[in-house]
Design a protein around this motif. Structure first.
Motif, PDB file in Angstrom:
ATOM      1  N   GLY A 140      11.193   0.462  -7.005  1.00 23.17           N
ATOM      2  CA  GLY A 140      11.070   1.741  -6.313  1.00 23.17           C
ATOM      3  C   GLY A 140      11.839   1.752  -5.008  1.00 23.17           C
ATOM      4  N   LEU A 141      11.804   0.631  -4.291  1.00 19.95           N
ATOM      5  CA  LEU A 141      12.533   0.537  -3.023  1.00 19.95           C
ATOM      6  C   LEU A 141      14.039   0.669  -3.248  1.00 19.95           C
ATOM      7  CD1 LEU A 141      12.330   0.002   0.027  1.00 19.95           C
ATOM      8  CD2 LEU A 141      12.435  -2.443  -0.484  1.00 19.95           C
ATOM      9  N   ALA A 142      14.542   0.042  -4.314  1.00 22.33           N
ATOM     10  CA  ALA A 142      15.973   0.133  -4.620  1.00 22.33           C
ATOM     11  C   ALA A 142      16.384   1.563  -4.952  1.00 22.33           C
ATOM     12  CB  ALA A 142      16.314  -0.800  -5.777  1.00 22.33           C
ATOM     13  N   ALA A 143      15.470   2.321  -5.562  1.00 23.71           N
ATOM     14  CA  ALA A 143      15.783   3.702  -5.947  1.00 23.71           C
ATOM     15  C   ALA A 143      15.525   4.697  -4.827  1.00 23.71           C
ATOM     16  CB  ALA A 143      14.959   4.087  -7.176  1.00 23.71           C
ATOM     17  N   ALA A 144      14.762   4.293  -3.815  1.00 26.15           N
ATOM     18  CA  ALA A 144      14.362   5.217  -2.745  1.00 26.15           C
ATOM     19  C   ALA A 144      15.567   5.665  -1.934  1.00 26.15           C
ATOM     20  CB  ALA A 144      13.326   4.555  -1.845  1.00 26.15           C
ATOM     21  N   ARG A 145      15.540   6.918  -1.499  1.00 26.05           N
ATOM     22  CA  ARG A 145      16.656   7.520  -0.768  1.00 26.05           C
ATOM     23  C   ARG A 145      16.420   7.590   0.737  1.00 26.05           C
ATOM     24  NH1 ARG A 145      16.453  12.477  -5.012  1.00 26.05           N
ATOM     25  NH2 ARG A 145      17.815  11.633  -6.645  1.00 26.05           N
ATOM     26  N   HIS A 146      15.185   7.332   1.172  1.00 22.45           N
ATOM     27  CA  HIS A 146      14.839   7.690   2.542  1.00 22.45           C
ATOM     28  C   HIS A 146      14.404   6.493   3.381  1.00 22.45           C
ATOM     29  CE1 HIS A 146      15.443  11.637   1.052  1.00 22.45           C
ATOM     30  NE2 HIS A 146      14.310  11.717   0.389  1.00 22.45           N
ATOM     31  N   GLY A 147      14.256   6.741   4.684  1.00 18.17           N
ATOM     32  CA  GLY A 147      14.045   5.680   5.658  1.00 18.17           C
ATOM     33  C   GLY A 147      12.599   5.342   5.949  1.00 18.17           C
ATOM     34  N   VAL A 148      11.641   6.124   5.439  1.00 17.54           N
ATOM     35  CA  VAL A 148      10.221   5.807   5.556  1.00 17.54           C
ATOM     36  C   VAL A 148       9.682   5.603   4.150  1.00 17.54           C
ATOM     37  CG1 VAL A 148       7.938   6.606   6.274  1.00 17.54           C
ATOM     38  CG2 VAL A 148       9.928   7.076   7.715  1.00 17.54           C
ATOM     39  N   ILE A 149       9.024   4.472   3.924  1.00 17.19           N
ATOM     40  CA  ILE A 149       8.518   4.112   2.604  1.00 17.19           C
ATOM     41  C   ILE A 149       6.995   4.109   2.625  1.00 17.19           C
ATOM     42  CG2 ILE A 149       8.468   2.359   0.798  1.00 17.19           C
ATOM     43  CD1 ILE A 149      11.236   3.579   1.226  1.00 17.19           C
ATOM     44  N   GLY A 183       0.179   0.665   2.923  1.00 17.71           N
ATOM     45  CA  GLY A 183       1.136   0.615   4.015  1.00 17.71           C
ATOM     46  C   GLY A 183       2.172   1.717   3.980  1.00 17.71           C
ATOM     47  N   VAL A 184       2.631   2.093   5.161  1.00 18.68           N
ATOM     48  CA  VAL A 184       3.744   3.022   5.371  1.00 18.68           C
ATOM     49  C   VAL A 184       4.742   2.275   6.253  1.00 18.68           C
ATOM     50  CG1 VAL A 184       4.459   5.269   6.252  1.00 18.68           C
ATOM     51  CG2 VAL A 184       2.212   5.009   5.153  1.00 18.68           C
ATOM     52  N   PHE A 185       5.955   2.068   5.740  1.00 14.18           N
ATOM     53  CA  PHE A 185       6.894   1.117   6.325  1.00 14.18           C
ATOM     54  C   PHE A 185       8.155   1.799   6.853  1.00 14.18           C
ATOM     55  CE2 PHE A 185       4.576  -0.851   2.850  1.00 14.18           C
ATOM     56  CZ  PHE A 185       4.236  -2.113   3.318  1.00 14.18           C
ATOM     57  N   ARG A 186       8.739   1.156   7.855  1.00 13.81           N
ATOM     58  CA  ARG A 186      10.102   1.486   8.221  1.00 13.81           C
ATOM     59  C   ARG A 186      11.036   0.772   7.251  1.00 13.81           C
ATOM     60  NH1 ARG A 186      11.659  -0.528  13.076  1.00 13.81           N
ATOM     61  NH2 ARG A 186       9.705  -1.504  13.728  1.00 13.81           N
ATOM     62  N   ARG A 187      11.853   1.541   6.564  1.00 19.39           N
ATOM     63  CA  ARG A 187      12.701   1.010   5.498  1.00 19.39           C
ATOM     64  C   ARG A 187      13.601  -0.130   5.988  1.00 19.39           C
ATOM     65  NH1 ARG A 187      15.342   3.116   0.886  1.00 19.39           N
ATOM     66  NH2 ARG A 187      16.689   1.492   0.036  1.00 19.39           N
ATOM     67  N   GLU A 188      14.123  -0.007   7.179  1.00 17.58           N
ATOM     68  CA  GLU A 188      15.074  -1.007   7.650  1.00 17.58           C
ATOM     69  C   GLU A 188      14.416  -2.375   7.787  1.00 17.58           C
ATOM     70  OE1 GLU A 188      15.249  -2.538  10.752  1.00 17.58           O
ATOM     71  OE2 GLU A 188      13.746  -1.426  11.912  1.00 17.58           O
ATOM     72  N   VAL A 189      13.116  -2.428   8.088  1.00 20.54           N
ATOM     73  CA  VAL A 189      12.428  -3.712   8.171  1.00 20.54           C
ATOM     74  C   VAL A 189      12.265  -4.317   6.779  1.00 20.54           C
ATOM     75  CG1 VAL A 189      10.294  -4.871   8.856  1.00 20.54           C
ATOM     76  CG2 VAL A 189      11.247  -3.073  10.301  1.00 20.54           C
ATOM     77  N   LEU A 190      11.892  -3.511   5.801  1.00 19.96           N
ATOM     78  CA  LEU A 190      11.782  -4.011   4.430  1.00 19.96           C
ATOM     79  C   LEU A 190      13.114  -4.556   3.936  1.00 19.96           C
ATOM     80  CD1 LEU A 190       9.529  -1.332   2.677  1.00 19.96           C
ATOM     81  CD2 LEU A 190       8.873  -3.572   3.563  1.00 19.96           C
ATOM     82  N   ASP A 191      14.185  -3.831   4.208  1.00 21.75           N
ATOM     83  CA  ASP A 191      15.501  -4.285   3.765  1.00 21.75           C
ATOM     84  C   ASP A 191      15.881  -5.597   4.447  1.00 21.75           C
ATOM     85  OD1 ASP A 191      15.774  -2.101   2.108  1.00 21.75           O
ATOM     86  OD2 ASP A 191      16.986  -0.937   3.518  1.00 21.75           O
ATOM     87  N   ARG A 192      15.586  -5.704   5.732  1.00 20.33           N
ATOM     88  CA  ARG A 192      15.938  -6.916   6.477  1.00 20.33           C
ATOM     89  C   ARG A 192      15.176  -8.133   5.969  1.00 20.33           C
ATOM     90  NH1 ARG A 192      13.620  -7.724  11.674  1.00 20.33           N
ATOM     91  NH2 ARG A 192      13.491  -5.459  11.839  1.00 20.33           N
ATOM     92  N   LEU A 193      13.929  -7.929   5.550  1.00 22.49           N
ATOM     93  CA  LEU A 193      13.094  -9.042   5.092  1.00 22.49           C
ATOM     94  C   LEU A 193      13.208  -9.303   3.597  1.00 22.49           C
ATOM     95  CD1 LEU A 193       9.848  -8.435   7.185  1.00 22.49           C
ATOM     96  CD2 LEU A 193      11.739  -9.993   7.662  1.00 22.49           C
ATOM     97  N   GLY A 194      14.012  -8.500   2.889  1.00 23.16           N
ATOM     98  CA  GLY A 194      14.201  -8.731   1.462  1.00 23.16           C
ATOM     99  C   GLY A 194      13.144  -8.120   0.570  1.00 23.16           C
ATOM    100  N   GLY A 195      12.381  -7.173   1.099  1.00 21.71           N
ATOM    101  CA  GLY A 195      11.382  -6.482   0.278  1.00 21.71           C
ATOM    102  C   GLY A 195      10.188  -7.370  -0.031  1.00 21.71           C
ATOM    103  N   PHE A 196       9.531  -7.073  -1.143  1.00 19.11           N
ATOM    104  CA  PHE A 196       8.336  -7.806  -1.560  1.00 19.11           C
ATOM    105  C   PHE A 196       8.735  -9.076  -2.304  1.00 19.11           C
ATOM    106  CE2 PHE A 196       6.957  -3.515  -0.878  1.00 19.11           C
ATOM    107  CZ  PHE A 196       5.666  -3.625  -0.383  1.00 19.11           C
ATOM    108  N   ASP A 197       8.008 -10.153  -2.052  1.00 18.89           N
ATOM    109  CA  ASP A 197       8.252 -11.416  -2.738  1.00 18.89           C
ATOM    110  C   ASP A 197       7.635 -11.334  -4.134  1.00 18.89           C
ATOM    111  OD1 ASP A 197       8.323 -14.031  -3.703  1.00 18.89           O
ATOM    112  OD2 ASP A 197       8.004 -14.908  -1.716  1.00 18.89           O
ATOM    113  N   GLU A 198       8.478 -11.315  -5.167  1.00 21.21           N
ATOM    114  CA  GLU A 198       7.993 -11.100  -6.530  1.00 21.21           C
ATOM    115  C   GLU A 198       7.267 -12.309  -7.101  1.00 21.21           C
ATOM    116  OE1 GLU A 198      10.878  -9.282  -9.094  1.00 21.21           O
ATOM    117  OE2 GLU A 198      11.484  -7.821  -7.561  1.00 21.21           O
TER     118      GLU A 198
END
Length: 375
Positions: free
Chosen positions: A116-125, A200-215
């Motif tokens: 979902g994060l890869a498909a998301a278009r916006h900066g708040v997740i 949670g409601v996240f700032r997208r840039e932080v998720l991208d910087r940290l590599g998203g969720f650890d699968e």
């Protein structure tokens, strides 16, 4: 946050198809006066779904009724289900252009969130589960708190709400210190920094910087991500202004399975980050060991071992008395049949979680058993 295992294929759509703006329903409420006097950031809501036929339509309706002043999209990451979840998701996407579908063939929550994060278009997740219903104004207030606090992630209260007597007992246990240990997102509390928050409601840039969720973390991926957020010098923030209605497991078997898996993956978090072990997480395993050792001693005494070993029965008897009295106390106000479930529900939560923690997830990093993990 987690769904049962599954064995059939999901819907395979990657988008909602042609523009259907005319099909979009009107919001239930109008934005507050002055809401349009500023630019609101666009929001992507990500909802992992699997085996959610019963609750999915309500969860989606709760998102679409937010009346958020900015642009909002909803991404359903559809895993392989044993029910009609895929068809329900496809029907919902066909009827509203804000909804898009992505596949989650692995069927696991962290994989769904990353898809979902890869498909998301916006900066708040915004993360939402397929059995959760957002409170009115949730998205708007979450965005405000993100901006007010500078946090990387904000979240609120998981308000468990059941419809059957059993589910009502589970919901009451979730909201009590005796049930789940008293975390603010379960029992409430003042706004402020937190170790973790619900969804949670996240700032997208932080998720991208940290590599998203650890699968690797089929469960507890939210706690693990929040740990990395804090380790990176960012802030996780709890506010009681945000509420998500959560639907508990419908029967004892499903509840036991849920907490067995939760305990297993909490052990995996502690294995990966030993400094996170705490009294709260070790209490249930300690209870399991005490009850098991006491029962074993009592059985040995009955089989001819020294008589003093019969004192071991005090451990399981004391625990049983504790959950009986505690269950009746926290069950006040519930219907009689729901209150009658309380001791069994509490014991199932404690012992399943404890056994899971003691046995562990038994997987190597990067692989898991799809049938075992119900993340």
């Amino acid at each position: 946050m987690d769904t049962p295992s599954s064995n059939t294929s999901p819907a395979g759509a990657a988008s909602a198809g042609p523009d259907r703006r005319d099909a979009r329903p009107e919001p239930e409420t109008e934005p507050a006066t002055g809401a349009m006097d500023r630019d609101w950031p666009s929001v992507s809501v990500i909802m992992p779904v699997r085996d959610e036929e019963r609750h999915l339509a309500d969860a989606v309706a709760g998102v679409l009724a937010q009346a958020y002043p900015g642009e909002l999209e909803l991404i359903l990451a559809v895993g392989p289900s044993r029910d009609r979840t895929a068809q329900v998701a496809a029907d919902l996407a066909r009827d509203d252009a804000r909804i898009r579908l992505v596949d989650n063939p692995a069927g696991m929550t962290p994989a769904a969130l990353n898809a979902g994060l890869a498909a998301a278009r916006h900066g708040v997740i915004v993360r939402v589960d397929g059995h959760g219903i957002l409170s009115d104004g949730y998205v708007r207030r979450a965005v405000e708190v993100l901006e007010e606090t500078g946090a990387a992630n904000v979240g609120g209260i998981m308000h468990a709400e059941g419809t059957t007597h059993f589910e009502r007992a589970v919901a009451r246990a979730y909201g009590s210190k005796l049930g789940l240990g008293g975390g603010r997102f379960h029992v409430g509390g003042p706004a402020g920094p937190a170790d973790t928050v619900y969804l949670g409601v996240f700032r997208r840039e932080v998720l991208d910087r940290l590599g998203g969720f650890d699968e690797h973390f089929v469960r507890a991926q939210d706690w693990e991500l929040n740990y990395r957020i804090r380790a990176a010098g960012e802030r996780v923030w709890f506010t009681p202004d945000l509420t998500v209605t959560y639907r508990p497991r419908p029967n004892l078997k499903a509840l036991a399975r849920q907490f067995l898996r939760t305990g297993q993956w909490r052990r995996e978090v502690v294995r990966a980050y030993p400094e996170t072990a705490s009294t709260r997480y070790l209490a249930a395993p300690a209870v399991v060991l005490a009850v098991g050792a006491g029962s074993g001693a009592g059985i040995a005494a009955a089989a001819g071992a020294p008589g003093w070993l019969a004192l071991g029965w005090l451990a399981p008897a004391g625990y049983a008395a504790g959950v009986m009295l505690g269950g009746l106390a926290i069950g006040r106000g519930l219907p009689v049949r729901a209150r009658g479930w309380m001791p069994t529900v509490l014991a199932t939560i404690h012992l399943s979680w404890g056994v899971g923690f003691l046995t562990g997830a038994r997987v190597r990093r990067g692989e898991w058993d799809v049938q075992q993990g119900d993340g």
